[in-house]
Design a protein around this motif. Structure first.
Motif, PDB file in Angstrom:
ATOM      1  N   ARG A 167      88.220 113.321 141.154  1.00  0.00           N
ATOM      2  CA  ARG A 167      87.723 113.583 142.514  1.00  0.00           C
ATOM      3  C   ARG A 167      88.674 113.023 143.560  1.00  0.00           C
ATOM      4  O   ARG A 167      88.948 113.657 144.576  1.00  0.00           O
ATOM      5  CB  ARG A 167      86.338 112.973 142.688  1.00  0.00           C
ATOM      6  CG  ARG A 167      85.234 113.685 141.926  1.00  0.00           C
ATOM      7  CD  ARG A 167      83.877 113.142 142.309  1.00  0.00           C
ATOM      8  NE  ARG A 167      83.586 113.379 143.722  1.00  0.00           N
ATOM      9  CZ  ARG A 167      82.530 112.876 144.360  1.00  0.00           C
ATOM     10  NH1 ARG A 167      81.688 112.087 143.711  1.00  0.00           N
ATOM     11  NH2 ARG A 167      82.325 113.143 145.639  1.00  0.00           N
ATOM     12  N   LEU A 168      89.170 111.810 143.310  1.00  0.00           N
ATOM     13  CA  LEU A 168      90.073 111.188 144.282  1.00  0.00           C
ATOM     14  C   LEU A 168      91.383 111.957 144.400  1.00  0.00           C
ATOM     15  O   LEU A 168      91.948 112.068 145.492  1.00  0.00           O
ATOM     16  CB  LEU A 168      90.359 109.741 143.877  1.00  0.00           C
ATOM     17  CG  LEU A 168      89.207 108.743 144.026  1.00  0.00           C
ATOM     18  CD1 LEU A 168      89.548 107.423 143.362  1.00  0.00           C
ATOM     19  CD2 LEU A 168      88.887 108.523 145.494  1.00  0.00           C
ATOM     20  N   MET A 169      91.876 112.469 143.270  1.00  0.00           N
ATOM     21  CA  MET A 169      93.170 113.139 143.257  1.00  0.00           C
ATOM     22  C   MET A 169      93.042 114.648 143.415  1.00  0.00           C
ATOM     23  O   MET A 169      94.049 115.350 143.450  1.00  0.00           O
ATOM     24  CB  MET A 169      93.893 112.812 141.947  1.00  0.00           C
ATOM     25  CG  MET A 169      94.132 111.314 141.739  1.00  0.00           C
ATOM     26  SD  MET A 169      94.792 110.908 140.102  1.00  0.00           S
ATOM     27  CE  MET A 169      96.410 111.686 140.202  1.00  0.00           C
ATOM     28  N   THR A 170      91.780 115.137 143.526  1.00  0.00           N
ATOM     29  CA  THR A 170      91.487 116.575 143.618  1.00  0.00           C
ATOM     30  C   THR A 170      92.176 117.339 142.487  1.00  0.00           C
ATOM     31  O   THR A 170      92.825 118.356 142.712  1.00  0.00           O
ATOM     32  CB  THR A 170      91.895 117.143 144.997  1.00  0.00           C
ATOM     33  OG1 THR A 170      93.296 116.972 145.187  1.00  0.00           O
ATOM     34  CG2 THR A 170      91.137 116.463 146.106  1.00  0.00           C
ATOM     35  N   MET A 171      92.009 116.813 141.269  1.00  0.00           N
ATOM     36  CA  MET A 171      92.569 117.437 140.074  1.00  0.00           C
ATOM     37  C   MET A 171      91.538 117.414 138.970  1.00  0.00           C
ATOM     38  O   MET A 171      90.531 116.718 139.038  1.00  0.00           O
ATOM     39  CB  MET A 171      93.836 116.697 139.618  1.00  0.00           C
ATOM     40  CG  MET A 171      95.003 116.784 140.569  1.00  0.00           C
ATOM     41  SD  MET A 171      96.450 115.924 139.918  1.00  0.00           S
ATOM     42  CE  MET A 171      97.628 116.235 141.230  1.00  0.00           C
ATOM     43  N   ASP A 172      91.806 118.190 137.925  1.00  0.00           N
ATOM     44  CA  ASP A 172      90.936 118.184 136.768  1.00  0.00           C
ATOM     45  C   ASP A 172      91.002 116.818 136.077  1.00  0.00           C
ATOM     46  O   ASP A 172      92.096 116.275 135.909  1.00  0.00           O
ATOM     47  CB  ASP A 172      91.365 119.283 135.791  1.00  0.00           C
ATOM     48  CG  ASP A 172      90.368 119.448 134.666  1.00  0.00           C
ATOM     49  OD1 ASP A 172      90.473 118.701 133.672  1.00  0.00           O
ATOM     50  OD2 ASP A 172      89.481 120.319 134.777  1.00  0.00           O
ATOM     51  N   PRO A 173      89.848 116.279 135.662  1.00  0.00           N
ATOM     52  CA  PRO A 173      89.856 114.960 135.015  1.00  0.00           C
ATOM     53  C   PRO A 173      90.729 114.882 133.762  1.00  0.00           C
ATOM     54  O   PRO A 173      91.175 113.793 133.388  1.00  0.00           O
ATOM     55  CB  PRO A 173      88.380 114.725 134.672  1.00  0.00           C
ATOM     56  CG  PRO A 173      87.630 115.574 135.638  1.00  0.00           C
ATOM     57  CD  PRO A 173      88.479 116.781 135.868  1.00  0.00           C
ATOM     58  N   ASP A 174      90.974 116.036 133.105  1.00  0.00           N
ATOM     59  CA  ASP A 174      91.783 116.045 131.890  1.00  0.00           C
ATOM     60  C   ASP A 174      93.247 116.384 132.157  1.00  0.00           C
ATOM     61  O   ASP A 174      94.027 116.556 131.203  1.00  0.00           O
ATOM     62  CB  ASP A 174      91.204 117.063 130.888  1.00  0.00           C
ATOM     63  CG  ASP A 174      89.799 116.697 130.446  1.00  0.00           C
ATOM     64  OD1 ASP A 174      89.546 115.479 130.253  1.00  0.00           O
ATOM     65  OD2 ASP A 174      88.961 117.604 130.303  1.00  0.00           O
ATOM     66  N   SER A 175      93.634 116.486 133.438  1.00  0.00           N
ATOM     67  CA  SER A 175      95.008 116.850 133.764  1.00  0.00           C
ATOM     68  C   SER A 175      95.965 115.712 133.432  1.00  0.00           C
ATOM     69  O   SER A 175      95.580 114.539 133.403  1.00  0.00           O
ATOM     70  CB  SER A 175      95.118 117.199 135.243  1.00  0.00           C
ATOM     71  OG  SER A 175      94.876 116.042 136.038  1.00  0.00           O
ATOM     72  N   PRO A 176      97.241 116.041 133.173  1.00  0.00           N
ATOM     73  CA  PRO A 176      98.226 114.993 132.862  1.00  0.00           C
ATOM     74  C   PRO A 176      98.391 113.987 134.001  1.00  0.00           C
ATOM     75  O   PRO A 176      98.636 112.801 133.767  1.00  0.00           O
ATOM     76  CB  PRO A 176      99.521 115.784 132.653  1.00  0.00           C
ATOM     77  CG  PRO A 176      99.080 117.157 132.304  1.00  0.00           C
ATOM     78  CD  PRO A 176      97.803 117.383 133.048  1.00  0.00           C
ATOM     79  N   GLU A 177      98.232 114.457 135.254  1.00  0.00           N
ATOM     80  CA  GLU A 177      98.389 113.546 136.387  1.00  0.00           C
ATOM     81  C   GLU A 177      97.290 112.481 136.400  1.00  0.00           C
ATOM     82  O   GLU A 177      97.552 111.304 136.644  1.00  0.00           O
ATOM     83  CB  GLU A 177      98.360 114.326 137.699  1.00  0.00           C
ATOM     84  CG  GLU A 177      99.564 115.240 137.917  1.00  0.00           C
ATOM     85  CD  GLU A 177      99.404 116.587 137.229  1.00  0.00           C
ATOM     86  OE1 GLU A 177     100.316 117.417 137.330  1.00  0.00           O
ATOM     87  OE2 GLU A 177      98.361 116.796 136.556  1.00  0.00           O
ATOM     88  N   VAL A 178      96.057 112.892 136.126  1.00  0.00           N
ATOM     89  CA  VAL A 178      94.948 111.939 136.076  1.00  0.00           C
ATOM     90  C   VAL A 178      95.132 110.990 134.905  1.00  0.00           C
ATOM     91  O   VAL A 178      94.884 109.786 135.014  1.00  0.00           O
ATOM     92  CB  VAL A 178      93.600 112.685 135.966  1.00  0.00           C
ATOM     93  CG1 VAL A 178      92.459 111.705 135.686  1.00  0.00           C
ATOM     94  CG2 VAL A 178      93.320 113.455 137.252  1.00  0.00           C
ATOM     95  N   GLU A 179      95.574 111.518 133.765  1.00  0.00           N
ATOM     96  CA  GLU A 179      95.818 110.669 132.605  1.00  0.00           C
ATOM     97  C   GLU A 179      96.890 109.623 132.891  1.00  0.00           C
ATOM     98  O   GLU A 179      96.755 108.448 132.523  1.00  0.00           O
ATOM     99  CB  GLU A 179      96.251 111.545 131.420  1.00  0.00           C
ATOM    100  CG  GLU A 179      96.568 110.762 130.147  1.00  0.00           C
ATOM    101  CD  GLU A 179      95.345 110.083 129.579  1.00  0.00           C
ATOM    102  OE1 GLU A 179      95.502 109.025 128.935  1.00  0.00           O
ATOM    103  OE2 GLU A 179      94.226 110.587 129.770  1.00  0.00           O
ATOM    104  N   ALA A 180      97.956 110.042 133.576  1.00  0.00           N
ATOM    105  CA  ALA A 180      99.029 109.102 133.914  1.00  0.00           C
ATOM    106  C   ALA A 180      98.540 108.023 134.869  1.00  0.00           C
ATOM    107  O   ALA A 180      98.897 106.844 134.736  1.00  0.00           O
ATOM    108  CB  ALA A 180     100.211 109.859 134.523  1.00  0.00           C
ATOM    109  N   GLU A 181      97.725 108.404 135.848  1.00  0.00           N
ATOM    110  CA  GLU A 181      97.202 107.423 136.800  1.00  0.00           C
ATOM    111  C   GLU A 181      96.272 106.438 136.106  1.00  0.00           C
ATOM    112  O   GLU A 181      96.309 105.232 136.371  1.00  0.00           O
ATOM    113  CB  GLU A 181      96.465 108.145 137.931  1.00  0.00           C
ATOM    114  CG  GLU A 181      96.067 107.244 139.091  1.00  0.00           C
ATOM    115  CD  GLU A 181      97.236 106.745 139.911  1.00  0.00           C
ATOM    116  OE1 GLU A 181      97.083 105.754 140.638  1.00  0.00           O
ATOM    117  OE2 GLU A 181      98.328 107.353 139.818  1.00  0.00           O
ATOM    118  N   ALA A 182      95.431 106.947 135.191  1.00  0.00           N
ATOM    119  CA  ALA A 182      94.540 106.056 134.444  1.00  0.00           C
ATOM    120  C   ALA A 182      95.340 105.085 133.595  1.00  0.00           C
ATOM    121  O   ALA A 182      94.996 103.898 133.479  1.00  0.00           O
ATOM    122  CB  ALA A 182      93.595 106.880 133.569  1.00  0.00           C
ATOM    123  N   LEU A 183      96.427 105.568 132.985  1.00  0.00           N
ATOM    124  CA  LEU A 183      97.280 104.697 132.177  1.00  0.00           C
ATOM    125  C   LEU A 183      97.921 103.620 133.031  1.00  0.00           C
ATOM    126  O   LEU A 183      98.029 102.458 132.626  1.00  0.00           O
ATOM    127  CB  LEU A 183      98.349 105.539 131.473  1.00  0.00           C
ATOM    128  CG  LEU A 183      99.349 104.759 130.608  1.00  0.00           C
ATOM    129  CD1 LEU A 183      98.631 104.058 129.455  1.00  0.00           C
ATOM    130  CD2 LEU A 183     100.434 105.704 130.071  1.00  0.00           C
TER     131      LEU A 183
END
Length: 540
Positions: free
Chosen positions: A233-249
């Motif tokens: 929601r914060l990044m306006t991307m799919d939760p499973d997207s590589p960008e969200v995964e990278a940010e979570a990491l």
């Protein structure tokens, strides 16, 4: 496990800057709770119906209905006693129920306090002030925490500075409402301004229901799926997207560093270790104290009664003018934080406030001759100068010590003790707020006689000599203890404290930016070096 504001350097990367700003800035709406209440009580204690209900009648016929100095000190400052304890409770609440739910619960506490202030019994009114203060104290710490974890990194200073802007907007709104109801002949004259506070709390709580929880808090609690949904929601991307995964990491990496350096307990905040926990915590505590010692809350707590005693025919209008200046110049200041820099703005602001306050004091005691309660004649041109330089003083505060201090409160502390150090710093603000709010009437008001008589210093406008002197202290403190953190991530601020002095912080800051140094990168390099050393030992 430690918690608090932080994350991967002050927020998240977002593909929608507008959404990030709206989401982070909305939380700043909580500042209206404090700003509106500050301005409201300053006007209410000057209203005739409130004075007749809670005040005393001067049998000598000199004062009419009035509120004794000791009661005035209590009713104004007691809110800050509640906020002090609220700020201390914010850290465990943030870690126990979360940033989002913590803010919603804080609004409920605030509403209870507001409701009690609608009563006509003095004791109930005071208890309501304390409970409302508890809610404000919680909000004042949780808001910067939530903002620093969700705001875009590149404009963190502006976003967190919006909390101070919300405070000024709240004060301005209170002045407008007070001016609209001051002539009502019954309890509604002061009950309406108080009841309006239900609206601000409802908007903040309702908005928080719609906003996502801080992803850093969710990862802190091991709730991986919810954290990715929040990041999406914060990044306006799919939760499973590589960008969200990278940010979570990246956030998880920062949490590993946090757990590594965290030493637990409030005593860890004052240890002089490699991260300079003690220096940074004391800097936060003292800079919040110096913000209060600028004397700004004298204007917003007692401005209406002060202008009235100074011979101004309509002090409510002058209060509105002062609030407009405060709001407009805070907007300017918020824009300058990430451009001019924190340290430079504080130095300029301290110098400007000092000059303005000394001019107010000198003009007041030489040509102004404020009328005071005694009612001596006033020099109108001198009074206009007094009002003008009071506005200049407010303008310098609004562009510097108002918003910048809250930005630094979210930036200065090391990751492992950030929540605890933030709560201590914010509690310091409210403790000084209480002390200054309680003592000021005894400094400014004239003494009264009779059965309810109270001794007071009767300084009047001369109190600005004190505030001008404290602004000299603000300048000195900033020069020796406040580093320049413009453009740095939270981890890079850790590097600055580890490897630079305060006075040379701006040059070292530029070097960090030029070489793209980060605390997380150094952590990875250190880890690789250790692993490489172990491989060499094994091969040998």
């Amino acid at each position: 496990m430690a918690g608090g504001a932080g994350g991967t350097g002050g927020g998240v990367n977002s593909s929608s800057l507008l959404w990030s700003i709206v989401l982070s800035a909305f939380a700043a709406f909580g500042g209206i709770l404090f700003g509106y209440d500050t301005g409201t009580i300053g006007g209410i204690i000057a209203m005739q119906d409130w004075l007749e209900k809670f005040g005393k009648f001067d049998t000598t016929g000199q004062l009419g209905w009035y509120i004794p100095t000791n009661d005035k000190s209590l009713v104004v400052s007691i809110l800050s006693a509640g906020t002090f304890f609220g700020a201390l409770c914010a850290s465990p609440m943030a870690d126990f129920v979360g940033r989002k739910r913590g803010l919603i619960a804080s609004c409920a506490v605030f509403c209870l306090g507001v409701g009690l202030q609608l009563d006509t019994h003095w004791a109930v009114f005071i208890i309501g002030r304390v409970i409302a203060g508890l809610g404000v104290g919680l909000v004042s710490c949780l808001i910067p925490m939530y903002q620093s974890e969700t705001a875009p990194k590149s404009i963190r200073g502006m976003i967190v500075g919006l909390y101070q802007l919300a405070i000024t907007i709240g004060a301005l709104l209170s002045a407008i409402v007070l001016n609209s109801t001051q002539h009502r002949p019954n309890h509604s004259s002061w009950r309406i301004p108080i009841a309006v506070q239900f609206v601000w709390a409802a908007v903040l709580a309702g908005g928080m229901f719609l906003l996502p929880e801080s992803p850093r808090y969710l990862l802190l609690k091991g709730r991986q799926a919810e954290a990715r949904a929040s990041l999406g929601r914060l990044m306006t991307m799919d939760p499973d997207s590589p960008e969200v995964e990278a940010e979570a990491l990246e956030i998880n990496t920062a949490l590993v560093v946090e757990q590594r350096v965290s030493q637990g307990g409030y005593m860890a905040c004052f240890r002089n270790n490699e991260d300079k926990n003690g220096l940074r915590t004391w800097t936060g505590i003292l800079m919040q104290g110096w913000q209060q010692l600028t004397g700004i809350n004298f204007i917003f707590y007692y401005g209406t009664t002060f202008f009235k005693q100074a011979g101004i025919s309509n002090p409510f209008i002058i209060t509105i003018i002062a609030d407009v200046v405060n709001t407009v110049m805070t907007i300017v200041g918020v824009q300058l934080i990430d451009r001019v820099g924190r340290r430079r703005l504080l130095l300029i602001g301290a110098a400007g406030m000092c000059v303005s306050e000394f001019i107010v004091a000198i003009v007041g005691v030489t040509a102004g001759h404020p009328g005071g309660i005694g009612g001596t004649a006033v020099n109108l041109p001198a009074q206009r100068v007094l009002i003008a330089f009071t506005c200049f003083y407010i303008a310098f505060f609004a562009t510097s010590w108002g918003p910048v201090i809250w930005v630094l409160t979210g930036e200065l502390f090391p990751l492992g003790v950030r929540a605890k150090s933030m709560s201590l710093a914010v509690a310091s603000n409210w403790l000084w707020n209480f002390g200054i709010g309680y003592a000021t009437p005894y400094l400014v008001d004239p003494p009264t006689t009779g059965p309810n008589g109270v001794n007071a210093a009767n300084l009047g406008v001369k109190v600005f000599f004190i505030w001008g002197g404290t602004c000299v202290g603000c300048f000195i403190f900033t020069y020796f203890f406040i580093p320049e953190t413009k453009g740095l991530s939270l981890e890079q601020i850790d590097l600055l404290y580890r490897e630079s002095t305060i006075i040379n912080s701006n040059q070292f800051r530029q070097r960090i930016l030029d070489e793209n140094q980060t605390f997380t990168k150094n952590f990875q390099d250190e880890k690789e070096a250790v692993e490489h050393g172990e491989d060499i030992k094994q091969s040998a």
